[in-house]
Design an enzyme around this catalytic site. Structure first.
Site, PDB file in Angstrom:
ATOM      1  N   PRO A   1       8.056   1.165   9.096  1.00 18.53           N
ATOM      2  CA  PRO A   1       7.741   2.601   9.106  1.00 18.53           C
ATOM      3  C   PRO A   1       8.647   3.417   8.185  1.00 18.53           C
ATOM      4  O   PRO A   1       8.281   4.516   7.774  1.00 18.53           O
ATOM      5  CB  PRO A   1       7.948   2.997  10.573  1.00 18.53           C
ATOM      6  CG  PRO A   1       7.838   1.738  11.344  1.00 18.53           C
ATOM      7  CD  PRO A   1       8.375   0.667  10.441  1.00 18.53           C
TER       8      PRO A   1
ATOM      9  N   GLU B   1      12.694  -3.678  17.977  1.00 19.53           N
ATOM     10  CA  GLU B   1      13.198  -2.369  17.575  1.00 19.53           C
ATOM     11  C   GLU B   1      13.358  -2.230  16.070  1.00 19.53           C
ATOM     12  O   GLU B   1      13.164  -1.161  15.501  1.00 19.53           O
ATOM     13  CB  GLU B   1      14.537  -2.095  18.264  1.00 19.53           C
ATOM     14  CG  GLU B   1      15.157  -0.739  17.941  1.00 19.53           C
ATOM     15  CD  GLU B   1      14.322   0.422  18.460  1.00 19.53           C
ATOM     16  OE1 GLU B   1      14.471   1.536  17.921  1.00 19.53           O
ATOM     17  OE2 GLU B   1      13.514   0.214  19.386  1.00 19.53           O
TER      18      GLU B   1
ATOM     19  N   ARG C   1      -8.504  -7.591  -3.374  1.00 19.63           N
ATOM     20  CA  ARG C   1      -9.775  -7.104  -3.926  1.00 19.63           C
ATOM     21  C   ARG C   1      -9.643  -6.663  -5.376  1.00 19.63           C
ATOM     22  O   ARG C   1     -10.641  -6.511  -6.081  1.00 19.63           O
ATOM     23  CB  ARG C   1     -10.332  -5.966  -3.069  1.00 19.63           C
ATOM     24  CG  ARG C   1      -9.512  -4.694  -3.110  1.00 19.63           C
ATOM     25  CD  ARG C   1     -10.028  -3.666  -2.115  1.00 19.63           C
ATOM     26  NE  ARG C   1     -11.383  -3.266  -2.415  1.00 19.63           N
ATOM     27  CZ  ARG C   1     -11.713  -2.346  -3.325  1.00 19.63           C
ATOM     28  NH1 ARG C   1     -10.767  -1.754  -4.024  1.00 19.63           N
ATOM     29  NH2 ARG C   1     -12.976  -2.024  -3.532  1.00 19.63           N
TER      30      ARG C   1
ATOM     31  N   ASP D   1     -12.851   3.343  -7.588  1.00 14.92           N
ATOM     32  CA  ASP D   1     -12.512   3.664  -6.206  1.00 14.92           C
ATOM     33  C   ASP D   1     -11.762   4.986  -6.104  1.00 14.92           C
ATOM     34  O   ASP D   1     -11.111   5.425  -7.046  1.00 14.92           O
ATOM     35  CB  ASP D   1     -11.602   2.577  -5.613  1.00 14.92           C
ATOM     36  CG  ASP D   1     -12.358   1.295  -5.337  1.00 14.92           C
ATOM     37  OD1 ASP D   1     -13.587   1.355  -5.180  1.00 14.92           O
ATOM     38  OD2 ASP D   1     -11.710   0.239  -5.285  1.00 14.92           O
TER      39      ASP D   1
END
Length: 245
Positions: free
Chosen positions: A89, A116, A154, A169
């Protein structure tokens, strides 16, 4: 491309890698992959890979030794230095430009953590990239790694049926993609824009670019802040979106 994924739960990846585009890409030789349970590398007699944090605090921290040894074993035969990606994160926000950058590598190693957090020495001395797929916290890095791998694979040559698909895209050129329509031209009274059935390719291309700009203005105005608008594009936006600052 070779992709190695370090995880305590490698079975989570089996369905994703054995389905759809990823399965076909692997069968066609576009990339190869391997799942490594780094618990197999621990020197702890109880097979533990985590411990209490120094200084106290909630949760458990992944220890350095099994991850360092797993990465060393995984990369020992690499001809070029592998990109070692920590799913976290705290990492840099993931975007299409990063996907394009990673798609040019020959060897990617993903570290998926649990608990953690990681012993800081893993970040400091082992990884080359830290990636976050969003401002939220998951139970582990596996889902994030799946997202990154899918978006990278991809882009590899030959993976998509139409080589023009990826460059068009959303985010690939800094804007959101234009709307798409297919047959029938009239579906329950809802009609396809006339320009798309006109056969005038120049007009169609102009319409698509205008719609791409408008959609970005309406949904992701922040992208326009860094997009190099031409004078013509600025005029388009003023006409189709008078509230443009």
């Amino acid at each position: 491309m070779r992709i190695d994924i370090l995880s305590l739960f490698p079975e989570m990846f089996e369905g994703v890698f054995n389905s759809s585009i990823l399965k076909k890409a692997h069968e066609n030789g576009a990339f190869d992959y391997n799942f490594i349970n780094f618990r197999d590398y621990t020197e702890n007699k109880h097979k533990k890979v985590d411990d209490y944090p120094y200084g106290g605090g909630a949760g458990m921290v992944l220890t350095a030794q099994p991850i360092f040894d797993a990465v060393a074993d995984t990369t020992k035969n690499s001809e070029k230095k592998a990109r070692v990606v920590l799913m976290c994160p705290q990492g840099a926000p993931y975007n299409q430009q990063k996907a394009e950058e990673l798609s040019k590598e020959e060897h990617l190693v993903f570290i998926c953590g649990h608990y953690e957090g990681y012993d800081e020495r893993i970040r400091e001395y082992l990884v080359t990239d830290e990636i976050s797929i969003g401002d939220y916290v998951l139970t582990g890095g596996e889902l994030g790694a799946m997202v990154v791998v899918d978006s990278v694979v991809r882009l590899l040559p030959g993976v998509l049926g139409n080589e023009a698909s990826a460059p068009e895209d959303s985010f690939s050129h800094g804007l959101l993609e234009h709307p798409h329509y297919t047959r029938p031209a009239n579906f329950r009274g809802m009609e396809v824009p006339e320009v798309l059935t006109s056969g005038n390719h120049a007009k169609i291309e102009e319409w698509r670019k205008q719609q791409s700009l408008l959609r970005t203005q309406e949904r992701r105005k922040d992208l326009l802040a860094t997009y190099p608008l031409s004078d013509k594009e600025k005029e388009w936006l003023k006409k189709i979106s008078p509230k443009l600052d």
